[in-house]
Scaffold this motif. Structure first.
Motif, PDB file in Angstrom:
ATOM      1  N   LEU A 226       0.827  -1.209   0.000  1.00 37.10           N
ATOM      2  CA  LEU A 226       0.000   0.000   0.000  1.00 37.10           C
ATOM      3  C   LEU A 226       0.860   1.257   0.000  1.00 37.10           C
ATOM      4  CD1 LEU A 226      -2.853  -0.988   2.494  1.00 37.10           C
ATOM      5  CD2 LEU A 226      -2.943  -0.865  -0.004  1.00 37.10           C
ATOM      6  N   THR A 227       1.976   1.210   0.719  1.00 40.89           N
ATOM      7  CA  THR A 227       2.857   2.384   0.759  1.00 40.89           C
ATOM      8  C   THR A 227       3.369   2.734  -0.627  1.00 40.89           C
ATOM      9  OG1 THR A 227       3.563   1.944   3.035  1.00 40.89           O
ATOM     10  CG2 THR A 227       5.015   3.299   1.673  1.00 40.89           C
ATOM     11  N   PHE A 228       3.835   1.740  -1.359  1.00 44.15           N
ATOM     12  CA  PHE A 228       4.380   2.028  -2.685  1.00 44.15           C
ATOM     13  C   PHE A 228       3.284   2.339  -3.700  1.00 44.15           C
ATOM     14  CE2 PHE A 228       8.078  -0.061  -0.815  1.00 44.15           C
ATOM     15  CZ  PHE A 228       9.086   0.794  -1.244  1.00 44.15           C
ATOM     16  N   ILE A 229       2.106   1.772  -3.527  1.00 35.36           N
ATOM     17  CA  ILE A 229       0.990   2.131  -4.408  1.00 35.36           C
ATOM     18  C   ILE A 229       0.630   3.595  -4.224  1.00 35.36           C
ATOM     19  CG2 ILE A 229      -1.492   1.831  -4.753  1.00 35.36           C
ATOM     20  CD1 ILE A 229      -1.124  -1.136  -4.391  1.00 35.36           C
ATOM     21  N   VAL A 230       0.560   4.028  -2.967  1.00 34.79           N
ATOM     22  CA  VAL A 230       0.156   5.414  -2.684  1.00 34.79           C
ATOM     23  C   VAL A 230       1.261   6.393  -3.055  1.00 34.79           C
ATOM     24  CG1 VAL A 230      -0.456   7.034  -0.853  1.00 34.79           C
ATOM     25  CG2 VAL A 230      -1.491   4.760  -0.895  1.00 34.79           C
ATOM     26  N   VAL A 231       2.487   6.126  -2.575  1.00 34.38           N
ATOM     27  CA  VAL A 231       3.575   7.094  -2.775  1.00 34.38           C
ATOM     28  C   VAL A 231       4.065   7.084  -4.216  1.00 34.38           C
ATOM     29  CG1 VAL A 231       5.912   7.749  -2.085  1.00 34.38           C
ATOM     30  CG2 VAL A 231       4.285   6.946  -0.367  1.00 34.38           C
ATOM     31  N   GLN A 232       4.397   5.910  -4.730  1.00 33.48           N
ATOM     32  CA  GLN A 232       4.970   5.824  -6.075  1.00 33.48           C
ATOM     33  C   GLN A 232       3.885   5.832  -7.152  1.00 33.48           C
ATOM     34  OE1 GLN A 232       7.927   5.816  -7.452  1.00 33.48           O
ATOM     35  NE2 GLN A 232       9.288   5.782  -5.698  1.00 33.48           N
ATOM     36  N   GLY A 233       2.888   4.954  -7.013  1.00 32.36           N
ATOM     37  CA  GLY A 233       1.887   4.834  -8.062  1.00 32.36           C
ATOM     38  C   GLY A 233       1.003   6.049  -8.208  1.00 32.36           C
ATOM     39  N   ILE A 234       0.324   6.426  -7.112  1.00 30.13           N
ATOM     40  CA  ILE A 234      -0.597   7.562  -7.166  1.00 30.13           C
ATOM     41  C   ILE A 234       0.155   8.882  -7.028  1.00 30.13           C
ATOM     42  CG2 ILE A 234      -2.566   8.660  -6.062  1.00 30.13           C
ATOM     43  CD1 ILE A 234      -3.531   5.896  -5.240  1.00 30.13           C
ATOM     44  N   GLY A 235       1.045   8.965  -6.032  1.00 21.37           N
ATOM     45  CA  GLY A 235       1.739  10.226  -5.769  1.00 21.37           C
ATOM     46  C   GLY A 235       2.655  10.648  -6.896  1.00 21.37           C
ATOM     47  N   VAL A 236       3.672   9.809  -7.185  1.00 22.67           N
ATOM     48  CA  VAL A 236       4.652  10.147  -8.224  1.00 22.67           C
ATOM     49  C   VAL A 236       4.070   9.938  -9.617  1.00 22.67           C
ATOM     50  CG1 VAL A 236       6.929   9.606  -9.151  1.00 22.67           C
ATOM     51  CG2 VAL A 236       6.556   9.565  -6.682  1.00 22.67           C
ATOM     52  N   GLY A 237       3.360   8.825  -9.815  1.00 22.72           N
ATOM     53  CA  GLY A 237       2.901   8.475 -11.147  1.00 22.72           C
ATOM     54  C   GLY A 237       1.774   9.332 -11.679  1.00 22.72           C
ATOM     55  N   VAL A 238       0.909   9.844 -10.796  1.00 21.26           N
ATOM     56  CA  VAL A 238      -0.259  10.610 -11.241  1.00 21.26           C
ATOM     57  C   VAL A 238      -0.219  12.050 -10.735  1.00 21.26           C
ATOM     58  CG1 VAL A 238      -2.776  10.753 -11.239  1.00 21.26           C
ATOM     59  CG2 VAL A 238      -1.656   8.511 -11.336  1.00 21.26           C
ATOM     60  N   LEU A 239      -0.209  12.211  -9.411  1.00 18.66           N
ATOM     61  CA  LEU A 239      -0.381  13.545  -8.836  1.00 18.66           C
ATOM     62  C   LEU A 239       0.794  14.472  -9.112  1.00 18.66           C
ATOM     63  CD1 LEU A 239      -1.996  12.656  -5.383  1.00 18.66           C
ATOM     64  CD2 LEU A 239      -3.117  13.380  -7.497  1.00 18.66           C
ATOM     65  N   ALA A 240       2.036  13.948  -9.059  1.00 16.70           N
ATOM     66  CA  ALA A 240       3.204  14.822  -9.266  1.00 16.70           C
ATOM     67  C   ALA A 240       3.182  15.439 -10.653  1.00 16.70           C
ATOM     68  CB  ALA A 240       4.496  14.034  -9.049  1.00 16.70           C
ATOM     69  N   ALA A 241       2.870  14.632 -11.671  1.00 19.83           N
ATOM     70  CA  ALA A 241       2.843  15.156 -13.038  1.00 19.83           C
ATOM     71  C   ALA A 241       1.763  16.215 -13.203  1.00 19.83           C
ATOM     72  CB  ALA A 241       2.618  14.010 -14.023  1.00 19.83           C
ATOM     73  N   LEU A 242       0.572  15.953 -12.651  1.00 20.63           N
ATOM     74  CA  LEU A 242      -0.528  16.914 -12.784  1.00 20.63           C
ATOM     75  C   LEU A 242      -0.263  18.172 -11.965  1.00 20.63           C
ATOM     76  CD1 LEU A 242      -3.612  14.508 -12.660  1.00 20.63           C
ATOM     77  CD2 LEU A 242      -2.435  15.447 -14.649  1.00 20.63           C
ATOM     78  N   CYS A 243       0.224  18.002 -10.732  1.00 20.81           N
ATOM     79  CA  CYS A 243       0.487  19.169  -9.879  1.00 20.81           C
ATOM     80  C   CYS A 243       1.571  20.055 -10.470  1.00 20.81           C
ATOM     81  CB  CYS A 243       0.887  18.717  -8.470  1.00 20.81           C
ATOM     82  SG  CYS A 243      -0.476  18.059  -7.489  1.00 20.81           S
ATOM     83  N   TYR A 244       2.614  19.452 -11.030  1.00 27.88           N
ATOM     84  CA  TYR A 244       3.691  20.263 -11.605  1.00 27.88           C
ATOM     85  C   TYR A 244       3.209  21.000 -12.852  1.00 27.88           C
ATOM     86  CZ  TYR A 244       8.418  21.677 -12.838  1.00 27.88           C
ATOM     87  OH  TYR A 244       9.536  22.414 -13.130  1.00 27.88           O
ATOM     88  N   ALA A 245       2.343  20.340 -13.636  1.00 25.42           N
ATOM     89  CA  ALA A 245       1.780  21.022 -14.803  1.00 25.42           C
ATOM     90  C   ALA A 245       0.930  22.209 -14.375  1.00 25.42           C
ATOM     91  CB  ALA A 245       0.940  20.033 -15.622  1.00 25.42           C
ATOM     92  N   ILE A 246       0.146  22.045 -13.309  1.00 27.15           N
ATOM     93  CA  ILE A 246      -0.666  23.150 -12.792  1.00 27.15           C
ATOM     94  C   ILE A 246       0.227  24.258 -12.259  1.00 27.15           C
ATOM     95  CG2 ILE A 246      -2.318  23.798 -10.995  1.00 27.15           C
ATOM     96  CD1 ILE A 246      -3.494  20.965 -11.259  1.00 27.15           C
ATOM     97  N   ALA A 247       1.306  23.882 -11.543  1.00 23.72           N
ATOM     98  CA  ALA A 247       2.218  24.886 -10.992  1.00 23.72           C
ATOM     99  C   ALA A 247       2.887  25.697 -12.096  1.00 23.72           C
ATOM    100  CB  ALA A 247       3.281  24.199 -10.128  1.00 23.72           C
ATOM    101  N   ILE A 248       3.277  25.034 -13.178  1.00 26.33           N
ATOM    102  CA  ILE A 248       3.916  25.746 -14.286  1.00 26.33           C
ATOM    103  C   ILE A 248       2.942  26.736 -14.914  1.00 26.33           C
ATOM    104  CG2 ILE A 248       4.793  25.441 -16.642  1.00 26.33           C
ATOM    105  CD1 ILE A 248       6.170  22.918 -15.711  1.00 26.33           C
ATOM    106  N   ARG A 249       1.680  26.333 -15.061  1.00 26.00           N
ATOM    107  CA  ARG A 249       0.682  27.225 -15.640  1.00 26.00           C
ATOM    108  C   ARG A 249       0.387  28.412 -14.727  1.00 26.00           C
ATOM    109  NH1 ARG A 249      -2.399  25.507 -19.908  1.00 26.00           N
ATOM    110  NH2 ARG A 249      -4.129  26.807 -19.188  1.00 26.00           N
ATOM    111  N   GLY A 250       0.411  28.181 -13.413  1.00 27.63           N
ATOM    112  CA  GLY A 250       0.084  29.252 -12.479  1.00 27.63           C
ATOM    113  C   GLY A 250       1.251  30.152 -12.118  1.00 27.63           C
ATOM    114  N   LEU A 251       2.471  29.589 -12.112  1.00 31.86           N
ATOM    115  CA  LEU A 251       3.637  30.345 -11.653  1.00 31.86           C
ATOM    116  C   LEU A 251       4.622  30.660 -12.773  1.00 31.86           C
ATOM    117  CD1 LEU A 251       4.413  28.251  -8.428  1.00 31.86           C
ATOM    118  CD2 LEU A 251       3.032  30.329  -8.584  1.00 31.86           C
ATOM    119  N   GLY A 252       4.569  29.902 -13.852  1.00 32.56           N
ATOM    120  CA  GLY A 252       5.578  30.034 -14.891  1.00 32.56           C
ATOM    121  C   GLY A 252       6.663  28.989 -14.679  1.00 32.56           C
ATOM    122  N   GLY A 253       7.271  28.555 -15.768  1.00 32.24           N
ATOM    123  CA  GLY A 253       8.283  27.505 -15.706  1.00 32.24           C
ATOM    124  C   GLY A 253       9.470  27.830 -14.822  1.00 32.24           C
TER     125      GLY A 253
END
Length: 331
Positions: A226-253
């Motif tokens: 469960l730890t690796f599913i949450v941290v690596q699978g959901i956190g790194v694999g899904v949320l990190a990519a989406l959050c960074y894309a949102i941050a770039i749009r809101g703050l600039g690269g």
């Protein structure tokens, strides 16, 4: 329920400053989680290939509604870019990072891999497109090199030196992914699906066929899974990519990339209570040098380029006269 036809709504419009900062804060935490979980593989019941399988299968399940759209879009992408995405952030990168983490520390995983990306991106961009960094940026890259050198000189065992070398290889591979992201026509969701598909297959097939040692078929500890599913699978694999894309749009690269440099600091601080890693003088100096180099590199990239000198009156003016393509900031 109708099938999703576009990117998540969070990416549909320009986020506010507050949303951009919140997304960047989440990204920093998730990036730190990657380094810490990579180091934690050795303390779990899972092998590196087990964790890779969980890392790449989970995003495919979470993003399953968008798979048909990703398959349609991938037909328009160049094969070289697809290969760079799959290698640079897929199974090869994960296994190299895991190997380096097993030989060093969570702090060095968090410092060396992202910290050397600007260096390798600059070298690769020059080799591929003859794109030159600004002269001032070269000084920032020297600081990054010095930071890594401090760790190598202060290493107390050959394994640690080898581990730093492996982490440098991971930074190089991640730089390939960084450049591929600049070239791809895929959106972040489609890119995540494209790189996770082959990696999930390549990591899962040997496990399911019994060709490699694995704890998953034997019933690994549920907490580790469960730890690796949450941290690596959901956190790194899904949320990190989406959050960074949102941050770039809101703050600039450049701003987002600069704030992303805080991730190694958080990794270093959390590694103390989680793994009992000491905060040594060498690690601290390495962090300060690499962090300063990354921040300076990104801030210098964000500055406007100096105006081009006017063309002589007797020569025709061309759009590229006196100009040189600049490197984009890297994270």
């Amino acid at each position: 329920m109708s099938r999703p036809t576009g990117a998540p709504s969070a990416l549909a419009s320009t986020p506010s400053l507050a949303v951009g900062l919140a997304a960047m804060a989440a990204t920093v935490v998730l990036w730190a989680g990657f380094a810490l979980s990579i180091r934690g593989i050795g303390a779990s019941d899972l092998t590196a290939l087990d964790t890779a399988f969980l890392r790449f299968l989970t995003p495919l399940i979470v993003l399953a509604p968008w798979i048909p759209r990703a398959l349609r879009r991938v037909r328009r992408e160049r094969k070289g870019v697809l290969a760079a995405l799959c290698v640079g952030a897929g199974l090869p990168y994960f296994l190299i990072a895991a190997w380096g983490g097993s030989l060093t520390s969570a702090a060095l995983v968090g410092i060396v891999i992202p910290g050397t990306v600007p260096l390798f991106v600059t070298v690769l961009a020059f080799g591929l497109w003859r794109t030159r960094a600004r002269p001032a940026q070269l000084g920032a890259l020297v600081l990054i090199v010095l930071g890594v050198a401090v760790t190598v000189v202060a290493a107390t065992s050959p394994d640690r030196v080898a581990g730093v070398a492996v982490l440098l290889c991971a930074g190089l591979v991640w730089s390939v992914y960084t450049l591929a992201l600049r070239e791809t026509v895929l959106d972040p969701v489609s890119a995540a699906i494209v790189l996770c598909g082959p990696s999930a297959l390549l990591s899962g097939a040997p496990i399911l066929l019994g060709l490699v040692p694995s704890s998953l078929p034997r019933g690994a500890a549920l907490g580790d899974v469960l730890t690796f599913i949450v941290v690596q699978g959901i956190g790194v694999g899904v949320l990190a990519a989406l959050c960074y894309a949102i941050a770039i749009r809101g703050l600039g690269g450049p701003v987002a990339a600069t704030l992303g440099a805080l991730s190694p600091v958080l990794t270093l601080l959390l590694a103390v209570p989680l793994f009992g890693e000491p905060v040594t003088v060498a690690t601290t100096v390495t962090l300060l040098l690499v962090l300063t180099g990354v921040v300076a590199f990104n801030l210098l990239a964000a500055r406007p380029a100096p105006p081009s000198p006017p063309s002589p009156p007797d020569l025709p003016r061309t759009p590229a006269a006196g100009r040189r393509p600049e490197l984009e900031p890297s994270c």
